[in-house]
Design an enzyme around this catalytic site. Structure first.
Site, mmCIF file in Angstrom:
data_model
loop_
_atom_site.group_PDB
_atom_site.id
_atom_site.type_symbol
_atom_site.label_atom_id
_atom_site.label_comp_id
_atom_site.label_asym_id
_atom_site.label_seq_id
_atom_site.Cartn_x
_atom_site.Cartn_y
_atom_site.Cartn_z
ATOM 1 N N ARG A 7 0.843 -1.202 0.000
ATOM 2 C CA ARG A 7 0.000 0.000 0.000
ATOM 3 C C ARG A 7 0.870 1.240 0.000
ATOM 4 N NH1 ARG A 7 2.527 2.281 3.140
ATOM 5 N NH2 ARG A 7 2.502 2.280 5.405
ATOM 6 N N HIS A 57 0.357 8.321 11.004
ATOM 7 C CA HIS A 57 0.371 8.303 12.473
ATOM 8 C C HIS A 57 -0.955 8.773 13.053
ATOM 9 C CE1 HIS A 57 4.466 6.967 12.968
ATOM 10 N NE2 HIS A 57 4.793 7.739 11.945
ATOM 11 N N ASP A 62 -2.062 -0.590 7.359
ATOM 12 C CA ASP A 62 -1.353 -1.313 6.297
ATOM 13 C C ASP A 62 -2.073 -2.611 5.938
ATOM 14 O OD1 ASP A 62 0.348 0.730 6.908
ATOM 15 O OD2 ASP A 62 1.913 -0.538 7.774
ATOM 16 N N TYR A 71 8.824 4.724 16.886
ATOM 17 C CA TYR A 71 7.392 4.587 16.638
ATOM 18 C C TYR A 71 6.650 4.437 17.964
ATOM 19 C CZ TYR A 71 3.039 2.991 14.397
ATOM 20 O OH TYR A 71 1.729 2.876 13.972
ATOM 21 N N GLY A 113 11.021 -3.332 2.977
ATOM 22 C CA GLY A 113 11.443 -2.390 4.016
ATOM 23 C C GLY A 113 11.495 -0.942 3.555
ATOM 24 N N SER A 115 5.610 -3.996 2.791
ATOM 25 C CA SER A 115 5.995 -5.349 2.381
ATOM 26 C C SER A 115 5.687 -6.355 3.490
ATOM 27 C CB SER A 115 7.474 -5.397 2.004
ATOM 28 O OG SER A 115 8.277 -4.900 3.056
HETATM 29 C C1 GLA Z 1 3.366 2.154 9.813
HETATM 30 C C2 GLA Z 1 2.326 1.430 10.682
HETATM 31 C C3 GLA Z 1 0.924 1.948 10.381
HETATM 32 C C4 GLA Z 1 0.847 3.473 10.460
HETATM 33 C C5 GLA Z 1 1.991 4.106 9.672
HETATM 34 C C6 GLA Z 1 2.057 5.594 9.853
HETATM 35 O O1 GLA Z 1 3.159 1.853 8.466
HETATM 36 O O2 GLA Z 1 2.366 0.046 10.449
HETATM 37 O O3 GLA Z 1 -0.010 1.347 11.258
HETATM 38 O O4 GLA Z 1 0.856 3.896 11.790
HETATM 39 O O5 GLA Z 1 3.257 3.556 10.012
HETATM 40 O O6 GLA Z 1 0.912 6.184 9.355
#
Ligand code: GLA
Length: 341
Positions: free
Chosen positions: A9, A16, A145, A194, A99, A104
């Site tokens: 995607r 976030h 995702d 994160y 990555g 992925s």
């Molecule tokens: C990563 C996380 C998602 C989302 C994005 C930021 O891809 O897996 O859940 O929080 O970062 O939008």
């Protein structure tokens, strides 16, 4: 022979925001991961042409995060969450850069889940994949995702409400294209950054309630300066998701450009997940004729940028780049009886 396919995607806007039940606007893309093989045995064993070591996961795997090689953790996450009654033996092939911020790992989780026997609604497939990702990586990620991969719609981007998990397809206008450019920078999501950002959002919610409902005035009342900036990003980003979705529906270029530029600035200054390389790439993209808007996409700290461009516009930059198209969601393409869905 089973073939299970899941797309990656790209997120057009709304980064976030998912981990506080916010709004996101990703699209499933025509780059993805195929798992091919057959069910049987008491391990899930997968080989990949781009990985030196296979993933060999026992059906009773206890701790996915402790499995090696690293890519096998995502397979183990699915096995631990789904507990399929029989194993699987086969291969994994992907057209996604691994990555790079195009999910992925989500595509791998979702494809493996279908291959080993998940049968159910897209939203449940996504929840399963999210739990697998969290267990495999230790990152408290949201659901964007996996839900984008599970519920993609051809020619549409997906307006997702991460509280209700309702997915509303929004047509991508014919005269626009989505271009992804790889910054080349790689930073593991598993770095504590994160989790720190997610914790700051939780601290904000403990003080002022759901960030989905909070106003900018509520945010302004937060005492901690860092928590206040993190929350300001989330609350303003939720509004920008609606702005870009409305811009796509009406064709309003100026509004699309403004939403994407403001999103990047907010991720850079308030959420602090950009890098100098990403900032320079976004500036360069934004300066090109035919580029409507550009921003970092995904978690940040490297990875990719996304740009909305006029269809067919040249994007003369030297970094690896993909013109991606909105794809359908993950699917099982065949089972042992040779049936097609
Ligand atoms: C990563 C996380 C998602 C989302 C994005 C930021 O891809 O897996 O859940 O929080 O970062 O939008």
């Amino acid at each position: 022979m089973i073939r299970a396919w899941a797309p990656g995607r790209v997120n057009l806007i709304g980064d976030h925001t998912d981990h506080t039940g916010g709004l996101v606007l990703p699209m499933a893309i025509d780059l993805g991961t195929m798992v091919t093989g057959s069910r049987g045995g008491d391990v899930v064993e997968l080989r990949s042409p781009i990985e030196p070591e296979p993933a060999i996961v026992p059906l009773d795997v206890a701790d996915p995060a402790a499995v090696s090689p690293g890519w096998a953790r995502y397979v183990a996450g699915i096995v631990a969450e789904l507990r399929p009654p029989v194993g699987f033996s086969g291969s994994v092939d992907t057209t996604l850069p691994v990555g790079a911020g195009l999910s992925s790992s989500a595509a791998l989780e979702v494809a493996v889940a279908l291959a080993v026997g998940f049968d159910g609604a897209a939203v449940d497939l996504a929840r399963l994949g999210q739990r697998a990702e969290q267990r495999a990586s230790g990152v408290p990620c949201g659901i964007m995702d996996q839900l984008a991969s599970a519920s993609g719609v051809v020619e549409h981007v997906l307006l997702i409400d991460c509280t209700s998990l309702e997915v509303q397809p929004v047509p991508l206008p014919d005269d626009l294209e989505v271009v992804v450019v790889d910054s080349g920078q790689r930073r593991e999501l598993a770095t504590s950054a994160y989790a720190e950002r997610a914790a700051a959002c939780q601290a904000a919610q403990a003080a002022i309630g759901s960030l989905r409902e909070a106003t900018m005035a509520d945010v302004a009342g937060l005492n901690d300066e860092v928590v206040r900036r993190r929350a300001r990003h989330v609350v303003s980003e939720n509004a920008r998701v609606d702005q870009l979705a409305a811009g796509l529906a009406s064709g309003d270029r100026a509004s699309m450009a403004d939403a994407m530029a403001a999103s990047h600035r907010s991720l850079r200054d308030d959420f602090e997940v950009s890098t100098q390389v990403l900032d320079e790439l976004v500036d360069r993209l934004t300066s090109l004729d035919g580029v409507i808007g550009a921003r970092l996409t995904g978690a940040g700290f490297g990875g990719c940028t996304v740009a909305l461009v006029e269809r067919g516009a040249a994007v003369p930059i030297s970094q690896p780049m993909w013109r991606v198209h909105p794809s359908g969601g993950a699917q099982l393409l065949g089972d042992s009886e040779g049936a097609r869905q």
